[in-house]
Design an enzyme around this catalytic site. Structure first.
Site, PDB file in Angstrom:
ATOM      1  N   TYR A 141       0.883  -1.171   0.000  1.00  0.00           N
ATOM      2  CA  TYR A 141       0.000   0.000   0.000  1.00  0.00           C
ATOM      3  C   TYR A 141       0.917   1.216   0.000  1.00  0.00           C
ATOM      4  CZ  TYR A 141      -3.294   3.546   1.701  1.00  0.00           C
ATOM      5  OH  TYR A 141      -4.041   4.693   1.845  1.00  0.00           O
ATOM      6  N   ASP A 182      -2.174  -1.158  -4.034  1.00  0.00           N
ATOM      7  CA  ASP A 182      -2.517   0.234  -4.326  1.00  0.00           C
ATOM      8  C   ASP A 182      -1.215   1.018  -4.442  1.00  0.00           C
ATOM      9  OD1 ASP A 182      -3.390   2.819  -4.452  1.00  0.00           O
ATOM     10  OD2 ASP A 182      -4.585   2.769  -2.623  1.00  0.00           O
ATOM     11  N   HIS A 306     -12.371   1.664  -3.891  1.00  0.00           N
ATOM     12  CA  HIS A 306     -11.578   0.948  -4.897  1.00  0.00           C
ATOM     13  C   HIS A 306     -12.335  -0.315  -5.300  1.00  0.00           C
ATOM     14  CE1 HIS A 306      -7.545   3.000  -4.172  1.00  0.00           C
ATOM     15  NE2 HIS A 306      -8.298   3.445  -3.176  1.00  0.00           N
TER      16      HIS A 306
END
Length: 573
Positions: A141, A182, A306
């Site tokens: 992330y 991400d 998302h």
């Protein structure tokens, strides 16, 4: 072998049950980001899921922030697993290793980069073309570069460098590598709904890093001449320094537009598909060419800002007979072992806690995060002090607590220090108050209590007699007076019409002060009522209110999207 990555924006996204959600994704390895859970808040239902083994990384500085987790089916149990990119958090056997060249980073930077719970690495054995190999899955992330905090931009770039160094070191050691999660940067213009500045689009530092990290092959913008369904091949299996990885989605869908994975929930942009593609599955060139058979996004799956991204490989997984020590099931709170009583009264890892306090953190984090990283238990200490203070005031055992006497209902006691003294009256008139009690003033019997003219003007004529009736003899005798009592001011004079007028005036006053929000105007294009917004960004307009079109945000060419109507709320309205 199927893998899925999804920024879930909080572990509570799995409202219907964690197992049900994992099963619905139908993947061997599920990597989630932004769990927003710390170890003390992780419950057994989330950590231990039937049929899966899990691996969590938590933010050590802020609660409800960041965090990643990897869920592997029992048929995909990894042979090694660890937390972080630096190796500083690995204090057990069964780690992946291969940390690469970290000479560009100082020890404080390395500690800080792994302090926010942004990486979980698992290594799996697979059977590829009758040959056993390993695939290392790096679940990340990546930080977001806040435009108002320049130090976070540098922090993000340093994280990218460390990620690339670690991934390439594992690849050089002989394992295939998949980097997924991400990444918080849209790579090309085709991955963005509306590039704000096309000329400087590629000058973004994050995009420059992606250009060097990813092997271009035939994924350039010039592939618009290709058929949309044509699957390009990776032309080089031995690229130059850098460019060792492939964006698997663009590998299979080089020209697909409007393929976004993230939308703003504040503007309802998902309704108009006004978003960006910042969630990826990257694979090394050889693995992408030889083993990947499909990759795509899942915009139909809701629950977060998302959507999931999946990839499928032709190789089959070989589960390990034993889960790595980093597995969540080995945490003491979930291991099912009876703990010693002394564990609850002493600090378990005193040395590491002291070292964290001694080491100063660099200025690449905001001040609030800095304080929380240095003293993560500050809030708990504060609450502990409050509890100590309250416990000191507890009545000792065996003694009865003093009960407060019944309130006497007199406001005069609050004004006692400011009241002028009154002399006892030579007369002893008797007057009835409210038709019942008598107030008697005598020089030898009882001393009276009264208020000044200023006080009587503030106190209504209806309430003062009640206060005087409720006043105790003790209070009255404790006040010496040298002026006669003027009971004229204490006599009630009810007036229904006057009180109604006062109520009407009071109602009008409060309506003028506490008026509601102004009526919304209608936007010029759709002729629909607008919505009221407030500026929260720091600056000269912070706190100001304005009206905008109530429709979801979208491209200017979309007639169903929000129009350009904007109007400030005028002062006094």
């Amino acid at each position: 072998m199927k893998i899925v990555t999804w920024n879930i924006n909080g572990i509570r996204t799995f409202r219907g049950g964690i197992k049900k959600s994992l099963d619905s994704l139908d993947a061997d390895i599920v990597c989630v980001q932004e769990t927003k859970v710390t170890r003390d808040l992780l419950d057994e239902r989330t950590a231990i899921v039937d049929g899966y083994n899990s691996y969590f990384s938590f933010s050590r500085g802020r609660s409800g922030y960041s965090g990643v987790a990897t869920y592997c089916k029992d048929s995909a149990t990894p042979c090694a697993a660890e937390e972080g990119l630096t190796g500083l958090l690995t204090h057990h056997e069964g780690a992946v290793g291969c940390y690469g060249d970290q000479s560009e980073f100082c020890s404080e930077e390395l500690q800080l980069l792994d302090n926010e719970g942004r990486t979980v690495i698992t290594q799996h054995r697979v059977m590829c073309q009758d040959k056993e190999q390993t695939v290392t899955v790096i679940n990340v992330y990546c930080p977001r570069a806040d435009p108002e905090k320049p130090e976070r931009k540098q922090f993000k770039l340093q994280f990218y460098k460390l990620l690339q160094s670690r991934a390439e070191a594992i690849l050089k050691d002989g394992s295939h590598v998949i980097v997924l999660g991400d990444v918080n940067t849209s790579h090309r213009q085709i991955d963005h709904c509306d590039p704000s500045d096309i000329e400087d689009f590629v000058e973004n530092p994050g995009r420059k890093w992606l250009n060097g990290f990813l092997h271009s092959g035939r994924q350039t913008e010039e592939t618009n001449e290709e058929e949309p369904n044509e699957e390009p091949e990776v032309t080089s299996s031995d690229p130059v320094h850098g460019e060792k990885f492939v964006d698997t989605f663009r590998h299979f869908h080089p020209t697909r537009t409007s393929a976004f994975t993230c939308w703003s929930t504040m503007t309802g942009a998902r309704q108009t598909n006004y978003g960006t593609r910042i969630d990826y599955i990257f694979a090394d060139c050889q693995l992408a060419k030889e083993q990947f058979v499909a990759a795509d996004i899942m915009p139909e799956v809701e629950g977060s800002d998302h959507c999931p991204v999946w990839g499928k490989l032709s190789c089959s997984l070989l589960p390990s007979s034993k889960t790595p020590p980093f597995c969540t099931c080995y945490l003491p709170e979930f291991a099912g072992k009876q703990q010693k009583l002394s564990r609850f009264f002493v600090k378990v890892d005193q040395k590491s806690i002291q070292s964290e306090h001694r080491e100063a953190l660099p200025g690449s984090q905001e001040e609030e995060e800095l304080r929380e990283n240095l003293k993560p238990s500050g809030a708990g200490n504060a609450s502990g002090k409050k509890r100590l203070l309250t416990s000191d005031s507890v009545v000792p055992k065996g003694k009865k607590a003093k009960t407060c006497p019944k309130p006497q209902g007199s406001l005069l006691s609050f004004f006692k220090p400011k009241l002028p003294t009154a002399a006892p009256s030579t007369e002893a008139p008797e007057k009835k108050t409210l038709g019942t009690d008598k107030v008697t003033s005598s020089q030898n019997s009882q001393k009276a209590c009264t208020t000044s003219k200023d006080t009587s003007s503030v106190t209504s004529s209806e309430t003062v007699p009640e206060l005087l009736d409720d006043a105790s003899p003790k209070l009255c005798t404790s006040m010496e007076s040298d002026k006669p009592i003027n009971l004229k001011h204490l006599t009630p004079a009810p007036n229904v019409g006057q009180s109604g007028a006062k109520k009407g005036a009071s109602l009008g006053f409060w309506k003028s002060v506490l008026h509601g929000p102004p009526p919304p105007p209608s936007c010029k294009v759709h002729r629909e009522p607008c919505v009221l917004r407030t500026v929260k960004k720091e600056g000269p307009n912070m706190g100001k209110q304005f009206f905008v079109c109530a429709r979801p945000q979208g491209h200017a060419s979309n007639p169903e999207a929000r129009c350009s109507f904007f109007a400030w709320v005028e002062k006094g309205k």
